[in-house]
Design a protein around this motif. Structure first.
Motif, mmCIF file in Angstrom:
data_model
loop_
_atom_site.group_PDB
_atom_site.id
_atom_site.type_symbol
_atom_site.label_atom_id
_atom_site.label_comp_id
_atom_site.label_asym_id
_atom_site.label_seq_id
_atom_site.Cartn_x
_atom_site.Cartn_y
_atom_site.Cartn_z
ATOM 1 N N ALA A 15 -4.192 13.500 -1.476
ATOM 2 C CA ALA A 15 -5.369 14.012 -0.777
ATOM 3 C C ALA A 15 -5.667 15.457 -1.142
ATOM 4 N N GLY A 70 -6.315 4.015 -2.226
ATOM 5 C CA GLY A 70 -7.048 4.114 -0.981
ATOM 6 C C GLY A 70 -6.959 5.550 -0.504
ATOM 7 N N THR A 71 -7.685 5.898 0.527
ATOM 8 C CA THR A 71 -7.653 7.262 1.035
ATOM 9 C C THR A 71 -7.370 7.237 2.523
ATOM 10 N N ASN A 72 -6.720 8.298 2.997
ATOM 11 C CA ASN A 72 -6.399 8.403 4.419
ATOM 12 C C ASN A 72 -6.230 9.879 4.759
ATOM 13 N N GLY A 73 -7.307 10.490 5.231
ATOM 14 C CA GLY A 73 -7.259 11.905 5.577
ATOM 15 C C GLY A 73 -7.578 12.776 4.387
ATOM 16 N N ASN A 119 -12.098 11.410 3.742
ATOM 17 C CA ASN A 119 -10.862 10.730 3.348
ATOM 18 C C ASN A 119 -10.819 10.843 1.831
ATOM 19 N N ASN A 133 -16.303 3.867 8.143
ATOM 20 C CA ASN A 133 -15.306 3.536 9.168
ATOM 21 C C ASN A 133 -14.222 2.636 8.579
ATOM 22 N N ASN A 134 -14.565 1.935 7.500
ATOM 23 C CA ASN A 134 -13.602 1.067 6.821
ATOM 24 C C ASN A 134 -13.124 1.742 5.543
ATOM 25 N N ASN A 135 -11.948 1.332 5.081
ATOM 26 C CA ASN A 135 -11.388 1.900 3.860
ATOM 27 C C ASN A 135 -10.591 0.810 3.156
ATOM 28 N N ARG A 186 0.828 -1.195 0.000
ATOM 29 C CA ARG A 186 0.000 0.000 0.000
ATOM 30 C C ARG A 186 0.868 1.254 0.000
ATOM 31 N N ASN A 208 -14.304 9.101 1.022
ATOM 32 C CA ASN A 208 -14.747 7.925 1.776
ATOM 33 C C ASN A 208 -15.406 8.389 3.066
#
Length: 599
Positions: free
Chosen positions: A25, A42-45, A71, A164-166, A18, A161
């Motif tokens: 972002a 994927g996304t994170n923040g 996200n 709670n899941n990603n 990953r 997103n």
């Protein structure tokens, strides 16, 4: 037909770590993508707030943290041709993803989105996007209309997103533009890189990286499978043939200084389409659920990694065009459906080698009447009034013709068999034959209330006949309300053709008692409403039948006397006659013709 095709792609987190996935972002550093490119990320923040505290952008609104982005992942692409363009964002069915697409080349001036979708994924769809759901799900509300694009248009795509899941997502571009311009539908000039954009390929494809530079004196190649770049020993040519998913780097040694260029290469597994059994039905199915064939087509392969679609031609299956809806409206007869099993990660890795037949046998019987009536001693003809010469017919009484003539009530069952389809489709239908008698009027009950006269017709059968007053419409009920005073015709009809009968009635009103005591109230008795009749005459009798008085339409009424002498308190009777159009004198029937004299 199994086929693998080399296409460009931008980001992949499948098969590599990953950490290697290129995800931005922020709009200002949006990942540039081109051509028919599956993208996985994927996304994170949310990075910086690209909307500067705005409350909404198109369909997207601020979340609890006060920003439109949750996200987020930003991508940028430029159209290289004109036509129909869409994209499919593949997501985990348990997660909630939104997107907004902006036509702009400036993050500081995005404007309103040209396509936007914020619906949560309560229906657990595998795809959201623009155009058509590739799985054939026509009711997916997470799809927006196709884009009609021209060359040189710049777009920014925001993916959010809210789960709670990603588990990440994939993007595959779609639309007619990729059929007319398969190699330049999206403009790759926005990617400034010696080795070009990231590459997505199918396992077994030959991928050659080319770093040819005019003034190069040497080339050094490196590979990073997820734990850092390491030199590839012995690879010092301008080109490098690769067979494994990884990040690759080239060092081009030149007199004026070295050039370094990186590229990501990802190989997706090639699916296998397994044989699927034919299906046949004799019930004339209107809709067939194609999803029931997915398990056969996939075999042990996971439906999270591979997708099944169905098509009416092999060319459509190979191109992935015109996938059939899951709830497929079947035609009568035999059809061959072609199966495409493709990689969710890279739809250009597919197998279209399998097909199967759907045989939809039509019911051998049409919708003929299942009830018939015998009128008195007459006969009735029942059965299939649109016979097919290729079908065989058999009645439960042994007769073998499509229709039969019956003279007795009962249940008659016809079975038809179609031997032409090879299925031996049979269908049966039962006809109930009922004996019906011609209608008769047994009684007519008239309630003369003057303000709301009611007429009830009593016939010899209940539930089989219909009733009509004068020239009005027929009705099932035998009661008529609000009947005006005067002459009327009531008709009882058998709707099954067993005849009708009519009666003339007169509706009038009269007091049930009168009090001839000269007090000015109810001193006279008369029948009301007879002025509508021709030459009406009211005859009044005592209980022995003695004629006491005759009244015409204009007479004041009877004062309770005979030959000038008052008669006693008791009940008295009357009859009403009138003249019909033929000059005949008729006596009115169905009148409850007695009243009381009280003193």
């Amino acid at each position: 037909m199994r086929r693998c095709q080399l296409i460009l792609f931008c980001i992949s987190i499948l098969g590599v770590s990953r950490a290697m996935a290129q995800v931005s972002a922020d709009c200002s550093s949006a990942i540039r993508i081109c051509d028919d490119t599956p993208v996985n990320g994927g996304t994170n923040g949310l990075g910086v707030d690209d909307f500067s505290g705005a409350e909404s952008s198109g369909c997207l609104e601020q979340a609890i943290d006060g920003t439109i982005e949750s996200n987020s992942a930003w991508y940028r692409f430029r159209t290289g041709a004109s036509g129909q363009l869409g994209f499919n964002i593949g997501v985990d069915t348990s997660e909630d993803w939104d997107f907004a697409l902006y036509r702009s080349d400036d993050c500081q001036n995005l404007g309103e989105p040209v396509r936007c979708n914020f619906f949560d994924n309560q229906d657990q769809n595998s795809f959201i996007g623009v155009g058509e759901d590739p799985s054939g799900e026509e009711t997916n509300v997470q799809y927006e209309e196709w884009l009609q694009v021209e060359p040189g248009e710049d777009y920014y795509l925001l993916i959010n997103n809210f789960s709670n899941n990603n588990s990440g997502f994939s993007i595959q571009f779609s639309g007619h533009i990729f059929e007319t311009n398969p190699y330049d539908a999206l403009d790759c000039s926005i990617i400034d890189n010696l080795l070009g954009p990231p590459i997505s390929a199918c396992e077994g494809d030959t991928v050659v990286l080319d770093a040819t530079t005019q003034d190069a004196t040497a080339y050094n190649w490196y590979m990073d499978p997820g734990n850092g770049y390491q030199v590839i020993s012995g690879e010092n040519n301008a080109t490098l043939q690769v067979a494994a998913s990884a990040n690759y780097r080239v060092e081009v040694v030149r007199p004026m200084g070295a050039i370094y260029s990186d590229v990501q290469v990802h190989f997706s597994p090639v699916p296998v389409a397994h044989p699927v059994s034919d299906d046949a039905s004799c019930s004339g199915l209107g809709v067939y659920d194609l999803s029931q064939k997915d398990t056969e087509a996939l075999g042990a392969q996971s439906d999270a990694d591979f997708m099944v679609s169905y098509h009416l031609s092999l060319s459509d299956a190979v191109s992935g065009a015109n996938s059939l809806p899951r709830q497929y409206s079947m035609e009568v007869g035999a059809q061959t459906l072609y199966i495409r099993v493709s990689s969710v990660d890279n739809p250009s890795c597919f197998d279209a080698s399998q097909s199967f037949q759907l045989i939809n046998g039509a019911s051998p019987l049409s919708e003929f009447a299942t009830e018939a009536y015998l009128c008195g001693s007459h006969t009735a003809t029942i059965g299939e009034d649109r016979p097919n010469t290729d079908f065989s017919y058999l009645w439960n009484n042994g007769e073998t013709t499509p229709t039969i003539t019956v003279s007795e009530p009962g249940e008659y069952t016809l079975t038809a068999t179609d031997n032409q389809s090879g299925l031996g489709c049979s269908d049966s239908r039962t006809v109930t034959v009922i004996r019906s008698n011609p209608p008769q009027i047994l009684d007519i009950q008239i309630e003369d209330l003057q303000n709301n006269n009611t007429v009830t017709v009593v016939a010899n059968e209940t539930g089989l006949f219909e009733f009509r007053l004068d020239d009005g419409p027929f009705q099932e009920g035998n009661k008529f309300y609000g009947v005006s005073p005067g002459l009327h015709t009531v008709t009882v009809n058998d709707p099954e053709g067993c005849g009708s009968v009519s009666e003339e009635i007169v509706v009038v009103g009269f007091p049930r008692f009168f009090t001839p005591n000269a007090d000015g109230a109810n001193d006279y008795w008369h029948v009301e409403g007879i002025e509508t009749l021709k030459a009406p005459v009211v005859h009044i009798f005592d209980r022995f039948g003695k004629l006491l008085a005759q009244l015409g339409a204009v007479d004041q009424g009877w004062d309770g006397r005979f030959n000038g002498e008052p008669l006693p308190e008791t009940d008295y009777w009357f009859k009403l006659t009138y003249t019909d159009d033929d000059g005949q004198t008729l006596t009115v029937k169905y009148i409850n013709n007695h009243f009381s004299l009280k003193r």
